[in-house]
Every structure is written in C-alpha cells, then in structure tokens.
Motif scaffolding. Structure first.
Motif, PDB file in Angstrom:
ATOM      1  N   VAL A  24       0.574   5.552  -0.275  1.00 20.79           N
ATOM      2  CA  VAL A  24      -0.190   5.266   1.484  1.00 20.79           C
ATOM      3  C   VAL A  24      -0.917   4.273   1.381  1.00 20.79           C
ATOM      4  N   PHE A  25      -1.094   3.564   2.464  1.00 21.24           N
ATOM      5  CA  PHE A  25      -2.056   2.479   2.969  1.00 21.24           C
ATOM      6  C   PHE A  25      -2.876   2.909   3.979  1.00 21.24           C
ATOM      7  N   CYS A  26      -4.551   2.843   3.449  1.00 24.52           N
ATOM      8  CA  CYS A  26      -5.346   3.616   4.274  1.00 24.52           C
ATOM      9  C   CYS A  26      -6.218   2.257   4.683  1.00 24.52           C
ATOM     10  N   THR A  27      -7.273   2.308   5.641  1.00 25.64           N
ATOM     11  CA  THR A  27      -8.203   1.661   6.077  1.00 25.64           C
ATOM     12  C   THR A  27      -9.754   2.243   5.830  1.00 25.64           C
ATOM     13  N   ILE A  28     -10.655   1.810   5.353  1.00 28.97           N
ATOM     14  CA  ILE A  28     -11.950   2.098   5.365  1.00 28.97           C
ATOM     15  C   ILE A  28     -12.958   1.202   5.627  1.00 28.97           C
ATOM     16  N   GLU A  29     -13.982   1.623   5.952  1.00 26.53           N
ATOM     17  CA  GLU A  29     -15.034   0.234   6.430  1.00 26.53           C
ATOM     18  C   GLU A  29     -15.565  -0.444   5.052  1.00 26.53           C
ATOM     19  N   ASN A  30     -15.836   0.664   4.123  1.00 27.13           N
ATOM     20  CA  ASN A  30     -16.166  -0.161   2.720  1.00 27.13           C
ATOM     21  C   ASN A  30     -15.729   0.711   1.733  1.00 27.13           C
ATOM     22  N   LEU A  31     -15.958   0.223   0.259  1.00 28.19           N
ATOM     23  CA  LEU A  31     -15.737   1.191  -0.699  1.00 28.19           C
ATOM     24  C   LEU A  31     -16.915   2.058  -1.096  1.00 28.19           C
ATOM     25  N   GLY A  32     -17.900   2.082  -0.658  1.00 21.46           N
ATOM     26  CA  GLY A  32     -19.064   2.925  -0.965  1.00 21.46           C
ATOM     27  C   GLY A  32     -18.741   4.506  -0.491  1.00 21.46           C
ATOM     28  N   PRO A  35     -15.068   8.430  -3.091  1.00 22.92           N
ATOM     29  CA  PRO A  35     -15.631   9.394  -4.260  1.00 22.92           C
ATOM     30  C   PRO A  35     -15.265   9.039  -5.796  1.00 22.92           C
ATOM     31  N   ASP A  36     -14.235   8.293  -6.035  1.00 21.38           N
ATOM     32  CA  ASP A  36     -13.307   8.063  -7.137  1.00 21.38           C
ATOM     33  C   ASP A  36     -12.891   6.690  -7.021  1.00 21.38           C
ATOM     34  N   ILE A  37     -13.429   5.338  -7.317  1.00 22.63           N
ATOM     35  CA  ILE A  37     -12.735   4.047  -7.030  1.00 22.63           C
ATOM     36  C   ILE A  37     -11.744   4.050  -8.046  1.00 22.63           C
ATOM     37  N   GLU A  38     -11.721   4.659  -9.172  1.00 27.01           N
ATOM     38  CA  GLU A  38     -10.594   4.719 -10.086  1.00 27.01           C
ATOM     39  C   GLU A  38      -9.452   5.083  -9.597  1.00 27.01           C
ATOM     40  N   LYS A  39      -9.412   6.030  -8.510  1.00 26.58           N
ATOM     41  CA  LYS A  39      -8.049   6.501  -8.051  1.00 26.58           C
ATOM     42  C   LYS A  39      -7.565   5.610  -7.131  1.00 26.58           C
ATOM     43  N   ILE A  40      -7.943   4.486  -6.773  1.00 29.73           N
ATOM     44  CA  ILE A  40      -7.307   3.505  -5.862  1.00 29.73           C
ATOM     45  C   ILE A  40      -6.539   2.770  -6.907  1.00 29.73           C
ATOM     46  N   LEU A  41      -5.313   2.503  -6.228  1.00 28.01           N
ATOM     47  CA  LEU A  41      -4.401   1.663  -7.095  1.00 28.01           C
ATOM     48  C   LEU A  41      -4.800   0.150  -6.750  1.00 28.01           C
ATOM     49  N   PHE A  42      -5.005  -0.182  -5.754  1.00 26.54           N
ATOM     50  CA  PHE A  42      -5.673  -1.549  -5.246  1.00 26.54           C
ATOM     51  C   PHE A  42      -6.302  -1.591  -3.857  1.00 26.54           C
ATOM     52  N   PHE A  43      -7.073  -2.634  -3.789  1.00 25.01           N
ATOM     53  CA  PHE A  43      -7.520  -2.651  -2.420  1.00 25.01           C
ATOM     54  C   PHE A  43      -7.683  -4.136  -1.874  1.00 25.01           C
ATOM     55  N   PHE A  44      -7.720  -4.370  -0.793  1.00 28.40           N
ATOM     56  CA  PHE A  44      -7.819  -5.853  -0.192  1.00 28.40           C
ATOM     57  C   PHE A  44      -8.728  -5.718   0.974  1.00 28.40           C
ATOM     58  N   ARG A  45      -9.791  -6.706   0.800  1.00 29.95           N
ATOM     59  CA  ARG A  45     -10.848  -6.792   1.892  1.00 29.95           C
ATOM     60  C   ARG A  45     -10.392  -7.808   3.036  1.00 29.95           C
ATOM     61  N   THR A  47     -11.071  -8.933   7.311  1.00 27.05           N
ATOM     62  CA  THR A  47     -11.978  -8.943   8.517  1.00 27.05           C
ATOM     63  C   THR A  47     -12.129  -7.533   8.920  1.00 27.05           C
ATOM     64  N   GLU A  48     -11.229  -7.054   9.309  1.00 25.86           N
ATOM     65  CA  GLU A  48     -11.215  -5.852  10.052  1.00 25.86           C
ATOM     66  C   GLU A  48     -11.764  -4.540   9.452  1.00 25.86           C
ATOM     67  N   ALA A  49     -11.174  -4.343   8.142  1.00 29.56           N
ATOM     68  CA  ALA A  49     -11.625  -3.123   7.252  1.00 29.56           C
ATOM     69  C   ALA A  49     -11.241  -3.581   5.739  1.00 29.56           C
ATOM     70  N   VAL A  50     -11.376  -2.539   5.090  1.00 31.15           N
ATOM     71  CA  VAL A  50     -10.754  -2.719   3.593  1.00 31.15           C
ATOM     72  C   VAL A  50      -9.461  -1.742   3.690  1.00 31.15           C
ATOM     73  N   THR A  51      -8.450  -2.300   3.186  1.00 35.40           N
ATOM     74  CA  THR A  51      -7.203  -1.686   3.078  1.00 35.40           C
ATOM     75  C   THR A  51      -7.010  -1.249   1.655  1.00 35.40           C
ATOM     76  N   ILE A  52      -6.874   0.112   1.382  1.00 35.30           N
ATOM     77  CA  ILE A  52      -6.774   0.698   0.011  1.00 35.30           C
ATOM     78  C   ILE A  52      -5.284   1.243   0.099  1.00 35.30           C
ATOM     79  N   VAL A  53      -4.781   1.265  -1.207  1.00 36.02           N
ATOM     80  CA  VAL A  53      -3.345   2.025  -1.610  1.00 36.02           C
ATOM     81  C   VAL A  53      -3.877   2.800  -2.739  1.00 36.02           C
ATOM     82  N   LEU A  54      -3.155   4.122  -2.288  1.00 24.63           N
ATOM     83  CA  LEU A  54      -3.372   5.180  -3.359  1.00 24.63           C
ATOM     84  C   LEU A  54      -2.333   6.132  -3.186  1.00 24.63           C
ATOM     85  N   GLU A  55      -2.121   7.091  -4.272  1.00 26.64           N
ATOM     86  CA  GLU A  55      -1.265   8.404  -4.035  1.00 26.64           C
ATOM     87  C   GLU A  55      -1.738   8.944  -2.863  1.00 26.64           C
TER      88      GLU A  55
END
Length: 135
Positions: A24-32, A35-45, A47-55
């Motif tokens: 799934v593709f999700c958006t978050i304000e920041n990576l802070g 809980p576990d950044i190692e679980k994120i497949l990839f992220f892209f910052r 302007t609007e938010a950080v997109t993360i892709v993960l299981e």
C-alpha cells in the motif's frame, strides 16, 4: 557495474517476478513517527507529505490509511538508470491490457506496482512482451 542500456537486450532478458504480499501507498507528515523504518519498502519526500510504500499488514498494524492495494512486480534484469524506452515498453504492454502501473526505478531493477486484482494479467502481459522480442 552500471547496468544494461540496450532496450532490445533488456526486453529479451527481463524476468518479471511477482513478489509475495500486498503493498500500500500511505502518506505521513514525516518519518519521525514511524515505529520501525526498516519495515518501509521505500519512501519519497514530496512537497505535500512523505509517501511511504510498505506491506499492507504493517500499515494495518500501524493504523495508516490507504486506498489502493497493490502487487509488486520486479523486473529481474540490471537495467541502467540511463536506459531509454524500458518503462515505456512495459507501460504500453500493460496499457493494452487496461492495467495501470506505478513504477519505481531503483539502482539495479525496475519495480512495478499494479492493482492486486491485475497481478496475474500483468505477469502474462510482461511475459508476452518478453517473448515478442524473441521473434
């Protein structure tokens, strides 16, 4: 090793692999707050938010919102970041089957995220594209 640039070689030798799981593709304000950044497949910052892709299972566990459940296909051939036409070729093959794709070009391979329901049909289209190069 910088990868293959020749489109014909790339298409003849690409091996699409359907990775297990739902993504799934999700958006978050920041990576802070992750809980576990190692679980994120990839992220892209962006302007609007950080997109993360993960299981999907991890997104559910972390109560993240998403609207698109995808499958992940890896093209197992070391394509150069300078290769011309590979993305267009596989995107057009998928377009002919009415399959949308979201593409991530990493250093070694190209990765395609397609709707979960289209996974098998996408694999068939990619195999057909490869086989067409042998003719």
């Amino acid at each position: 090793m910088s990868g293959e640039k020749d489109l014909n070689i790339l298409l003849q030798n690409m091996e699409p692999v359907l990775n297990a799981g739902e993504y799934v593709f999700c958006t978050i304000e920041n990576l802070g707050g992750i809980p576990d950044i190692e679980k994120i497949l990839f992220f892209f910052r962006e302007t609007e938010a950080v997109t993360i892709v993960l299981e999907k299972t991890i997104a559910d566990k972390w109560s993240l919102e998403y609207s698109y459940i995808s499958s992940w296909i890896t093209l197992n051939i070391h394509s150069s970041l300078e290769a011309v036409g590979l993305t267009a070729a596989f995107a057009n093959a998928l377009k002919k089957e009415n399959i949308s794709c979201n593409v991530v070009a990493a250093y070694f391979h190209d990765h395609i995220f397609i709707a979960k329901k289209d996974a098998e049909k996408a694999m068939e289209a990619l195999h057909a594209l490869r086989l067409a190069q042998d003719l």
